[in-house]
Design a protein around this motif. Structure first.
Motif, PDB file in Angstrom:
ATOM      1  N   UNK A  17       0.856  -1.193   0.000  1.00  0.00           N
ATOM      2  CA  UNK A  17       0.000   0.000   0.000  1.00  0.00           C
ATOM      3  C   UNK A  17       0.889   1.240   0.000  1.00  0.00           C
ATOM      4  N   UNK A  18       0.297   2.379  -0.280  1.00  0.00           N
ATOM      5  CA  UNK A  18       1.009   3.657  -0.305  1.00  0.00           C
ATOM      6  C   UNK A  18       0.864   4.361   1.036  1.00  0.00           C
ATOM      7  N   UNK A  19       1.845   5.185   1.386  1.00  0.00           N
ATOM      8  CA  UNK A  19       1.690   6.018   2.577  1.00  0.00           C
ATOM      9  C   UNK A  19       0.441   6.886   2.423  1.00  0.00           C
ATOM     10  N   UNK A  20       0.243   7.390   1.213  1.00  0.00           N
ATOM     11  CA  UNK A  20      -0.929   8.211   0.923  1.00  0.00           C
ATOM     12  C   UNK A  20      -1.184   8.196  -0.577  1.00  0.00           C
ATOM     13  N   UNK A  21      -2.413   8.493  -0.935  1.00  0.00           N
ATOM     14  CA  UNK A  21      -2.760   8.670  -2.345  1.00  0.00           C
ATOM     15  C   UNK A  21      -3.557   9.949  -2.486  1.00  0.00           C
ATOM     16  N   UNK A  22      -3.291  10.633  -3.587  1.00  0.00           N
ATOM     17  CA  UNK A  22      -4.010  11.860  -3.898  1.00  0.00           C
ATOM     18  C   UNK A  22      -4.881  11.583  -5.118  1.00  0.00           C
ATOM     19  N   UNK A  26      -8.318  15.559  -2.933  1.00  0.00           N
ATOM     20  CA  UNK A  26      -8.323  14.806  -1.674  1.00  0.00           C
ATOM     21  C   UNK A  26      -7.067  13.970  -1.512  1.00  0.00           C
ATOM     22  N   UNK A  27      -6.589  13.935  -0.281  1.00  0.00           N
ATOM     23  CA  UNK A  27      -5.432  13.130   0.095  1.00  0.00           C
ATOM     24  C   UNK A  27      -5.897  12.126   1.143  1.00  0.00           C
ATOM     25  N   UNK A 114       1.196  -2.260  17.973  1.00  0.00           N
ATOM     26  CA  UNK A 114       1.088  -0.856  18.366  1.00  0.00           C
ATOM     27  C   UNK A 114      -0.160  -0.669  19.216  1.00  0.00           C
ATOM     28  N   UNK A 115      -0.177   0.415  19.974  1.00  0.00           N
ATOM     29  CA  UNK A 115      -1.344   0.745  20.791  1.00  0.00           C
ATOM     30  C   UNK A 115      -2.292   1.689  20.068  1.00  0.00           C
ATOM     31  N   UNK A 116      -1.789   2.384  19.050  1.00  0.00           N
ATOM     32  CA  UNK A 116      -2.598   3.358  18.310  1.00  0.00           C
ATOM     33  C   UNK A 116      -2.160   3.392  16.844  1.00  0.00           C
ATOM     34  N   UNK A 117      -3.104   3.689  15.989  1.00  0.00           N
ATOM     35  CA  UNK A 117      -2.854   3.913  14.565  1.00  0.00           C
ATOM     36  C   UNK A 117      -3.835   4.990  14.134  1.00  0.00           C
ATOM     37  N   UNK A 118      -3.360   5.962  13.336  1.00  0.00           N
ATOM     38  CA  UNK A 118      -4.214   7.084  12.945  1.00  0.00           C
ATOM     39  C   UNK A 118      -4.158   7.252  11.438  1.00  0.00           C
ATOM     40  N   UNK A 119      -5.361   7.324  10.818  1.00  0.00           N
ATOM     41  CA  UNK A 119      -5.456   7.613   9.389  1.00  0.00           C
ATOM     42  C   UNK A 119      -6.241   8.902   9.210  1.00  0.00           C
ATOM     43  N   UNK A 120      -5.964   9.609   8.109  1.00  0.00           N
ATOM     44  CA  UNK A 120      -6.669  10.869   7.864  1.00  0.00           C
ATOM     45  C   UNK A 120      -7.027  11.030   6.402  1.00  0.00           C
ATOM     46  N   UNK A 121      -8.012  11.893   6.194  1.00  0.00           N
ATOM     47  CA  UNK A 121      -8.386  12.364   4.864  1.00  0.00           C
ATOM     48  C   UNK A 121      -8.248  13.879   4.905  1.00  0.00           C
ATOM     49  N   UNK A 122      -7.581  14.439   3.917  1.00  0.00           N
ATOM     50  CA  UNK A 122      -7.405  15.887   3.841  1.00  0.00           C
ATOM     51  C   UNK A 122      -7.929  16.399   2.505  1.00  0.00           C
ATOM     52  N   UNK A 123      -8.432  17.602   2.516  1.00  0.00           N
ATOM     53  CA  UNK A 123      -8.859  18.299   1.296  1.00  0.00           C
ATOM     54  C   UNK A 123      -7.798  19.334   1.006  1.00  0.00           C
ATOM     55  N   UNK A 124      -7.164  19.227  -0.151  1.00  0.00           N
ATOM     56  CA  UNK A 124      -6.012  20.059  -0.465  1.00  0.00           C
ATOM     57  C   UNK A 124      -6.368  21.399  -1.095  1.00  0.00           C
ATOM     58  N   UNK A 125      -7.649  21.626  -1.387  1.00  0.00           N
ATOM     59  CA  UNK A 125      -8.034  22.922  -1.980  1.00  0.00           C
ATOM     60  C   UNK A 125      -7.981  24.002  -0.914  1.00  0.00           C
ATOM     61  N   UNK A 126      -7.982  25.245  -1.329  1.00  0.00           N
ATOM     62  CA  UNK A 126      -7.900  26.370  -0.406  1.00  0.00           C
ATOM     63  C   UNK A 126      -9.237  26.741   0.194  1.00  0.00           C
ATOM     64  N   UNK A 127     -10.300  26.046  -0.161  1.00  0.00           N
ATOM     65  CA  UNK A 127     -11.640  26.386   0.356  1.00  0.00           C
ATOM     66  C   UNK A 127     -11.800  25.956   1.782  1.00  0.00           C
TER      67      UNK A 127
END
Length: 127
Positions: A17-22, A26-27, A114-127
């Motif tokens: 898998x990838x560290x992240x995909x854009x 959206x990231x 591990x005791x924790x794992x965190x995933x995120x979704x980000x919106x890369x637009x300036x809005x």
């Protein structure tokens, strides 16, 4: 079109898998284990693990030209929901103002114990 994002400032993927995909604006950042990318070691306490996971998220966001202010959704996986308060204190030091949406889920086991794992979704637009 799907674009993979990768940085040496976060631990490399431990599987196919990838560290992240854009895609578009959206990231999608894969779940970040609390592994220090320099030492390849994991801190012992839940507080230190939460901090390392979020530092890894930050590094990937930075590689994509973004930051924590663009995160719209997080998912926090915990091996023990009794640690929620400690993780929440660390989490709150990384996010402020308009907090992203969030889910916190207790799981039976996480990779590398591990005791924790965190995933995120980000919106890369300036809005």
């Amino acid at each position: 079109m799907l674009n993979s994002i990768s940085t040496k400032n976060a631990p490399r993927a431990i599987g196919p898998y990838s560290q992240a995909v854009k895609i578009g604006e959206f990231l999608f950042i894969s779940g970040q284990l609390p592994i220090n990318p320099v030492t390849n070691e994991m801190p012992e306490t839940i507080t230190e693990q939460a901090k390392q996971s979020l530092e890894n998220v930050k590094a990937i966001l930075e590689e994509a030209g973004s930051d924590l202010h663009h995160v719209v959704k997080t998912t926090v996986f915990l091996d023990d929901m009794n640690a929620f308060t400690q993780v929440n204190e660390v989490y709150q030091s990384y996010f402020s103002g308009n907090y992203p949406a969030r889910s916190a889920i207790e799981v039976a086991r996480l990779p590398k114990d591990a005791s924790v794992e965190i995933e995120v979704i980000a919106c890369l637009s300036n809005n």
